[in-house]
Design an enzyme around this catalytic site. Sequence first.
Site, PDB file in Angstrom:
ATOM      1  N   ASP A  79      32.607 124.374  35.392  1.00 24.36           N
ATOM      2  CA  ASP A  79      33.807 124.414  36.331  1.00 24.36           C
ATOM      3  C   ASP A  79      33.839 124.136  37.716  1.00 24.36           C
ATOM      4  O   ASP A  79      32.550 124.628  38.223  1.00 24.36           O
ATOM      5  CB  ASP A  79      34.812 125.687  35.867  1.00 24.36           C
ATOM      6  CG  ASP A  79      33.756 126.733  35.742  1.00 24.36           C
ATOM      7  OD1 ASP A  79      32.746 126.999  36.336  1.00 24.36           O
ATOM      8  OD2 ASP A  79      34.197 128.053  35.179  1.00 24.36           O
TER       9      ASP A  79
ATOM     10  N   ASP B  14      38.871 138.905  31.801  1.00 23.09           N
ATOM     11  CA  ASP B  14      40.226 138.812  31.059  1.00 23.09           C
ATOM     12  C   ASP B  14      39.887 137.806  29.598  1.00 23.09           C
ATOM     13  O   ASP B  14      40.813 137.439  28.933  1.00 23.09           O
ATOM     14  CB  ASP B  14      41.234 138.096  31.811  1.00 23.09           C
ATOM     15  CG  ASP B  14      40.743 136.713  32.212  1.00 23.09           C
ATOM     16  OD1 ASP B  14      39.677 136.291  31.777  1.00 23.09           O
ATOM     17  OD2 ASP B  14      41.607 136.109  33.005  1.00 23.09           O
TER      18      ASP B  14
ATOM     19  N   HIS C 299      38.015 135.010  29.693  1.00 21.39           N
ATOM     20  CA  HIS C 299      37.876 133.685  29.796  1.00 21.39           C
ATOM     21  C   HIS C 299      36.663 133.166  29.660  1.00 21.39           C
ATOM     22  O   HIS C 299      35.492 133.921  29.828  1.00 21.39           O
ATOM     23  CB  HIS C 299      38.589 133.305  31.212  1.00 21.39           C
ATOM     24  CG  HIS C 299      37.605 133.751  32.244  1.00 21.39           C
ATOM     25  ND1 HIS C 299      38.237 134.114  33.526  1.00 21.39           N
ATOM     26  CD2 HIS C 299      36.341 133.840  32.682  1.00 21.39           C
ATOM     27  CE1 HIS C 299      37.325 134.639  34.575  1.00 21.39           C
ATOM     28  NE2 HIS C 299      36.030 133.959  33.881  1.00 21.39           N
TER      29      HIS C 299
ATOM     30  N   GLU D  67      41.616 130.443  30.836  1.00 21.49           N
ATOM     31  CA  GLU D  67      42.286 131.694  30.898  1.00 21.49           C
ATOM     32  C   GLU D  67      43.206 132.118  29.738  1.00 21.49           C
ATOM     33  O   GLU D  67      43.371 131.082  29.007  1.00 21.49           O
ATOM     34  CB  GLU D  67      43.114 131.723  32.173  1.00 21.49           C
ATOM     35  CG  GLU D  67      42.385 131.632  33.416  1.00 21.49           C
ATOM     36  CD  GLU D  67      41.728 132.629  34.129  1.00 21.49           C
ATOM     37  OE1 GLU D  67      41.160 133.707  33.262  1.00 21.49           O
ATOM     38  OE2 GLU D  67      41.496 132.761  35.397  1.00 21.49           O
TER      39      GLU D  67
END
Length: 240
Positions: free
Chosen positions: A67, A135, A137, A142
């Site tokens: 990413d 979270d 991810h 996400e």
Amino acid sequence: MNIVRTRDYEEMTGRAADMIFEQVNRKPDSVLGLATGSTPIGVYRQLASWCQEGVLDFSRVRTVNLDEYAGLSKDHPQSYSYFMQEHLFDHINIDPQNVHIPDGLGEETAECERYDNLIRSLGGIDLQLLGLGHDGHIGFNEPEDHFPAGTHMVRLSESTIQANKRFFADESQVPRFAYTMGISDILQSRKVLMIVSGGDKAEILREAFTGPVTPRVPASILQFHNDFTLIADEEALSAF
Ligand code: F6R
């Protein structure tokens, strides 16, 4: 799913670095999928040190990063491109032409298509290294109501912005969007290696790998991968 429990961060790092060492030795032109963040820094340090000692050769290795922040150029000090140079590429004998990271300044549709085509043209990923977000991810995939397939642009969740603001002068500087490989890109990797350290990840780690597979916890999809290794320290595994 293979779970390796380690005493601490150092042992986790050593075990993960060994797996990458074996991969590159077995296949010198391996395609390595790489991650940024704090967790893999020790692994990169170890790989760089082996390369400098002459026991590990990156001259034919190809890399694809997961990413990149949208809107940051590759020489921006907070870009993932800059991070990778600083923590790994500047210290190993990799050919710069074999290093691939999404272009944070690329136009959305064209960049996503380019990156997926690139992964395909390299023949897919041999070993993908992953960290785990608070979270759930992976990459910057996400929590959502579906699993996005290919490379796409995402709006970062509040929890990710909070976790990543430590790298920026203040919260307002944290980019709100990023490019990330999709879930299919990751799942199609021949091997997936996730490293997780610290008690702050214990709850999400338990949810991801002992709970149901759901896009609300993107990492949970790895339960379906047939060559998935999780290397985590005792604190991270304390809620298992
Ligand atoms: C970064 C990435 C993220 C991180 C995750 C954990 O390229 O893909 O999914 O792996 O946010 O980050 P750390 O290691 O900083 O806790």
